[in-house]
Design a protein around this motif. Structure first.
Motif, PDB file in Angstrom:
ATOM      1  N   ALA A 123      41.911  32.300  27.979  1.00 56.25           N
ATOM      2  CA  ALA A 123      42.183  33.488  27.173  1.00 56.25           C
ATOM      3  C   ALA A 123      41.475  34.713  27.744  1.00 56.25           C
ATOM      4  O   ALA A 123      42.012  35.819  27.724  1.00 56.25           O
ATOM      5  N   SER A 124      40.287  34.521  28.270  1.00 53.81           N
ATOM      6  CA  SER A 124      39.540  35.677  28.761  1.00 53.81           C
ATOM      7  C   SER A 124      40.194  36.261  30.000  1.00 53.81           C
ATOM      8  O   SER A 124      40.267  37.470  30.155  1.00 53.81           O
ATOM      9  N   ILE A 125      40.696  35.372  30.880  1.00 55.58           N
ATOM     10  CA  ILE A 125      41.393  35.879  32.059  1.00 55.58           C
ATOM     11  C   ILE A 125      42.659  36.604  31.623  1.00 55.58           C
ATOM     12  O   ILE A 125      42.958  37.709  32.095  1.00 55.58           O
ATOM     13  N   GLN A 151      43.252  38.060  28.903  1.00 56.02           N
ATOM     14  CA  GLN A 151      42.898  39.327  28.260  1.00 56.02           C
ATOM     15  C   GLN A 151      42.544  40.371  29.310  1.00 56.02           C
ATOM     16  O   GLN A 151      42.996  41.512  29.254  1.00 56.02           O
ATOM     17  N   MET A 152      41.771  39.924  30.296  1.00 54.85           N
ATOM     18  CA  MET A 152      41.332  40.853  31.329  1.00 54.85           C
ATOM     19  C   MET A 152      42.522  41.333  32.157  1.00 54.85           C
ATOM     20  O   MET A 152      42.688  42.524  32.401  1.00 54.85           O
ATOM     21  N   PHE A 202      44.765  43.532  29.993  1.00 57.93           N
ATOM     22  CA  PHE A 202      44.150  44.847  29.742  1.00 57.93           C
ATOM     23  C   PHE A 202      44.254  45.739  30.986  1.00 57.93           C
ATOM     24  O   PHE A 202      44.646  46.898  30.910  1.00 57.93           O
ATOM     25  N   HIS A 246      35.438  41.830  26.721  1.00 59.75           N
ATOM     26  CA  HIS A 246      35.775  40.718  27.596  1.00 59.75           C
ATOM     27  C   HIS A 246      34.696  39.659  27.555  1.00 59.75           C
ATOM     28  O   HIS A 246      34.988  38.469  27.512  1.00 59.75           O
ATOM     29  N   THR A 277      34.973  37.595  24.438  1.00 55.39           N
ATOM     30  CA  THR A 277      36.095  36.663  24.543  1.00 55.39           C
ATOM     31  C   THR A 277      35.717  35.466  25.402  1.00 55.39           C
ATOM     32  O   THR A 277      36.018  34.316  25.092  1.00 55.39           O
ATOM     33  N   TYR A 278      35.042  35.799  26.512  1.00 51.05           N
ATOM     34  CA  TYR A 278      34.671  34.732  27.421  1.00 51.05           C
ATOM     35  C   TYR A 278      33.719  33.747  26.753  1.00 51.05           C
ATOM     36  O   TYR A 278      33.874  32.529  26.872  1.00 51.05           O
ATOM     37  N   GLU A 291      35.535  31.520  24.482  1.00 51.25           N
ATOM     38  CA  GLU A 291      36.376  30.618  25.251  1.00 51.25           C
ATOM     39  C   GLU A 291      35.538  29.528  25.906  1.00 51.25           C
ATOM     40  O   GLU A 291      35.900  28.350  25.878  1.00 51.25           O
ATOM     41  N   SER A 345      36.204  32.341  35.216  1.00 48.25           N
ATOM     42  CA  SER A 345      36.127  33.480  34.292  1.00 48.25           C
ATOM     43  C   SER A 345      34.709  34.018  34.217  1.00 48.25           C
ATOM     44  O   SER A 345      34.496  35.224  34.091  1.00 48.25           O
ATOM     45  N   PHE A 378      33.321  38.059  34.409  1.00 48.92           N
ATOM     46  CA  PHE A 378      32.810  38.858  33.294  1.00 48.92           C
ATOM     47  C   PHE A 378      31.304  38.978  33.330  1.00 48.92           C
ATOM     48  O   PHE A 378      30.664  39.202  32.311  1.00 48.92           O
TER      49      PHE A 378
END
Lengths: 121, 699
Positions: free
Chosen positions: A12-14, A16-17, A20, B7, B10-11, B14, B52, B56
């Protein structure tokens, strides 16, 4: 009209990044959580480019690329795969499956945009 | 919350989810070690945490997880067995990652020794020395920064032959070429020799390849990076052909370039050279290499040369008289060449005709080149006026801004020098008479600051200089009454506005009653007009009351060479400047008889006065049965010049007549003709003036 880019990634973070960064650069984004989801969402959709992770549950990136290339509407769209430095061999497999290029994780937003500029107009 | 924080958050969430995934998978593996899917799940989770994490800002987690991921990759491959030790280590890793995540959140310290302990345990599992290359995100950044910092320029040759199936990978070669174009001075040539006939052509395949010559300050690696996604089927050759270091080397010959590129063998080039034809043509004829390849090699040659030209571009100061001498010699050469052409036409020898043609072409080029040397940008003159405007406007209490355009416009040096005075006068006029005082401007709703626009531009063979102000404009009524007062006109009825404006150029005319220090010292617009006309130019004035005045000067590019109309009167030949000539017609004898010796002829209903060149220059001999009349336009009127015969248009190199004849009226110079004879260049405005004067005296 803004180009539509699909990002397929189980993280999800990838997602989102990526999404975005792309929206910031003026692209429209369709998100997919894995290969199957991506393939489903591609049906009938007008997508100009695909950015896919290789390691995904249900259907992995290589499989997804092969399926996408088999569809006439997406025969020539640019496909970028997200790889890591430990997957050098995967690049070749990906190219063989029909990927246009790759981005090595970790990457910065600017690098992502640079790669997109290279393959999508 | 900033974007990066979003971010990161979120990370974190996750990663925590993934960690519970990891634990679950580990426990599954413990129960069912044969199931590959569990291992895959485990690997994917670790892989994502690592990938990820690095993106971040969780570099520590990324680096730590890297070791676990490497081990799990081996487990997937089956080279590392699943045992209790592995499972313990993975679980420990998972705990450690969790505490690292919490540490990042709360800012507390992480137990680094615990991390090291786990990592060494994982490494021990691998049982391979130093295989796991340390993962470090910094490496990537550093190499990125290095790439762009090379300041030195290189020129390379790139051949890009995409594999036929390049489109199938979604790659568009045009984008890559565009990317190269962004790098610097770039010439791209498409090679089409591989395109098959239409019925063999598969539209989904790429048959074209490209030759690119590129001068850039990026490195070869940067150029290689452009093609990073291009597959192995494609062929990319990048060769550095010139860098700053070896720029001094001799210019490469076309043949050398082709051989270097491997397009053709050296022997073939040598053979071609032996036959002394244009090498490119010959190679194409012999089928050894395609026309496009030759074309592309030539382009490369040009790019390298261009580069050299820019690196070594500098100027040499040369005394003006040396230039004048050069122009003189070139002028003589042009004349001699014209004679040569004439002679060779009479000889009618094919062997002679070819070199004579060559000489003609070369002389033409040499002439243009020599004239070009004398050309100077008008900008230096313009900048002088800036000061003038500043000083004068403050003296007069006016606020004036000078705007200049086209400072780079080039004009013959002599023209520029002689233009100085007229321009000063015109600008002074604008400052003094044109622009109103600030208070007056405010009343009429203009900005306090007046503007004078000084612009130069090329228009055909002319340079047009405009002096425009946004001042009060010319007052037609005032000019008219003044002209009547001075006896220049009688009533002024029926005169159009533009005709009235022209009166300001009449000798002895000045609308400003008081003499100021700026203008009005008796040097009027008539002087300006005469100056411009001696430069074979013309002047025009237009104005709108209350809005401003615009003076336009039309000037020839050069004084040294003019297009003339060669005519004959008696035994002598004369040149009339072609720019003045309107039309040519016959003057029938019976007309002269009917006109009762008045020198007037009706041209399509318009009465045109005419002047006989024979009479002006007192030429002896009888009149021919049929005379020709050349209608010229000068000082706004049409006048006929009667000659015996019109020979034709003639490019004339003007030679001055020497000191003795400098004051001779009616001729502005002489020229040597192709047969060695001499022709005088008629100063048309002057002979018209002379005739007018005589008439008046006569009356």
């Amino acid at each position: 009209m803004a180009k539509i880019i699909m990002t397929a990634d189980d993280s999800a973070s990838i997602r989102q990044m990526v999404s975005f960064t792309l929206k910031d650069a003026g692209y429209e984004v369709v998100e997919a959580v894995d290969g199957k989801d991506a393939l489903n969402k591609l049906n009938g959709a007008k997508v100009n480019m695909l950015i896919t992770d290789l390691n995904m549950p249900n259907m992995d990136g290589l499989e997804l690329i092969k399926h996408v290339r088999a569809k006439s509407a997406f025969k020539f769209i640019p496909i970028i795969m997200l790889t890591t430095e430990s997957q050098a061999g995967k690049k070749q497999e990906g190219k063989a499956a029909g990927a246009t290029g790759w981005i090595v994780k970790p990457f910065k937003p600017e690098q992502l945009i640079a790669v997109i500029k290279k393959v999508l107009r | 919350m900033s974007q990066s924080n979003v971010h990161a958050e979120t990370y974190r969430q996750e990663a925590l989810e993934l960690l519970s995934d990891v634990e679950e998978a580990v426990l599954d593996i413990e129960q069912d070690s044969g199931n590959a899917e569990h291992v895959n799940r485990l690997f994917r989770a670790m892989h994502t945490i690592k990938g990820s994490g690095a993106m971040f800002g969780f570099d520590d987690i990324a680096e730590f997880t890297h070791h676990a991921e490497t081990v799990l990759d081996r487990v997937r491959e089956g080279t590392v067995p699943v045992n209790k030790e592995l499972i313990d280590l993975i679980l420990a890793s998972s705990d450690q990652i969790r505490s690292m995540l919490q540490a990042a959140d709360s800012g507390a310290a992480v137990d680094v020794s615990r991390s090291e302990q786990i990592v060494s345990g994982l490494k021990a599992l691998l049982d391979v020395k130093g295989d796991a290359k340390a993962f470090s995100p910094e490496n990537i950044e550093a190499s990125d920064a290095d790439k762009n910092m090379t300041g030195k320029k290189i020129t390379c040759r790139i051949r890009f032959c995409p594999g036929p199936s390049i489109f199938a990978t979604g790659m568009d070669p045009a984008l890559l070429l565009d990317e190269l174009r962004d790098f610097g001075d770039c010439a791209v040539i498409a090679q089409t020799e591989n395109i098959p006939a239409l019925y063999d052509l598969d539209p989904e395949q790429c048959y074209i390849f490209w030759d690119v010559s590129l001068t850039t300050n990026k490195s070869i690696d940067d150029i290689r990076d452009v093609f990073i996604f291009v597959d192995d089927e494609s062929e990319i050759k990048i060769v550095e052909i010139a860098s700053d270091a070896n720029m001094e080397n001799d210019r490469k010959r076309l043949g050398e370039i082709l051989v270097e590129r491997g397009d053709v063998a050296k022997e073939i080039v040598d053979k071609a050279l032996d036959s002394q034809k244009q090498i490119g043509e010959l190679l194409v004829d012999s089928g050894a290499v395609s026309r496009e390849k030759v074309h592309s090699a030539l382009k490369e040659q040009q790019i390298v040369e261009k580069r050299k030209a820019t690196t070594s571009s500098s100027s040499v100061r040369v005394p003006a008289d040396k230039l004048d001498n050069l122009i003189n010699l070139v002028g003589e050469l042009v004349v001699t060449q014209a004679r040569l052409t004439q002679v060779s036409a009479n000889v009618n020898d094919a062997g002679l005709a070819i070199p004579v043609e060559e000489v003609e072409r070369l002389t033409g080029e040499l002439r243009d080149c020599a004239l070009n040397i004398r050309m100077l940008p008008i900008g230096a003159t313009f900048s002088k006026f800036r000061r003038l405007v500043r000083d004068l406007s403050s003296e007069l209490g006016k606020e004036i801004e000078l705007k200049t355009e086209g400072a780079e416009t080039e004009l013959d040096k002599t023209v520029i020098e002689r233009l100085d005075n007229p321009l000063v006068h015109l600008i002074r006029n604008s400052i003094d008479h044109g622009i109103e005082p600030p208070e007056e401007r405010e009343v009429s709703g203009k900005s306090r600051k007046g503007t004078i626009r000084l612009a130069a531009e090329h228009k055909g063979a002319n340079v047009v200089i405009t002096i425009e102000d946004d001042g009060g404009g010319l007052d037609a009524e005032a000019i008219k009454s003044k002209a009547i007062e001075k006896g220049l006109i009688e009533t002024g009825d029926g005169l159009s506005e533009s005709e009235i404006f022209k009166l300001v150029f009449a000798p002895g005319f000045s609308t400003n009653t008081e003499v100021t220090s700026v203008s009005g010292r008796g040097v009027g617009m008539d002087v300006v007009k005469r100056e411009i006309e001696t430069l074979r130019g013309s002047i025009n004035i237009s104005s709108k009351k209350g809005e401003g005045t615009k003076v336009t000067l039309f000037l020839p590019l050069t004084l040294a060479i003019i297009d003339g109309l060669l005519v004959k009167a008696g035994e002598d030949r004369f040149v009339l400047p072609l720019s003045l000539v309107d039309e040519c017609m016959e003057l029938p004898k019976d007309h002269i008889a009917n006109a009762h010796s008045r020198h007037l002829i009706s041209v399509r209903g318009e009465l045109v006065p005419y002047i006989r060149l024979r009479e002006i220059f007192d030429l002896s001999g009888g009149y021919p049965p049929l005379e020709q009349i050349v209608i010229v336009k000068s000082e706004g009127m049409r006048v006929g010049i009667v000659v015996d015969k019109i020979i034709g248009s003639h490019q004339t190199v003007i030679k001055s007549l020497g000191r003795m004849y400098q004051d001779a009226e009616g001729v502005s110079g002489g020229t040597i003709l192709g047969d060695g004879g001499i022709a005088l260049i008629v100063d048309v405005p002057k002979i018209i003036q002379c005739t007018e004067r005589k008439e008046r005296v006569g009356v």
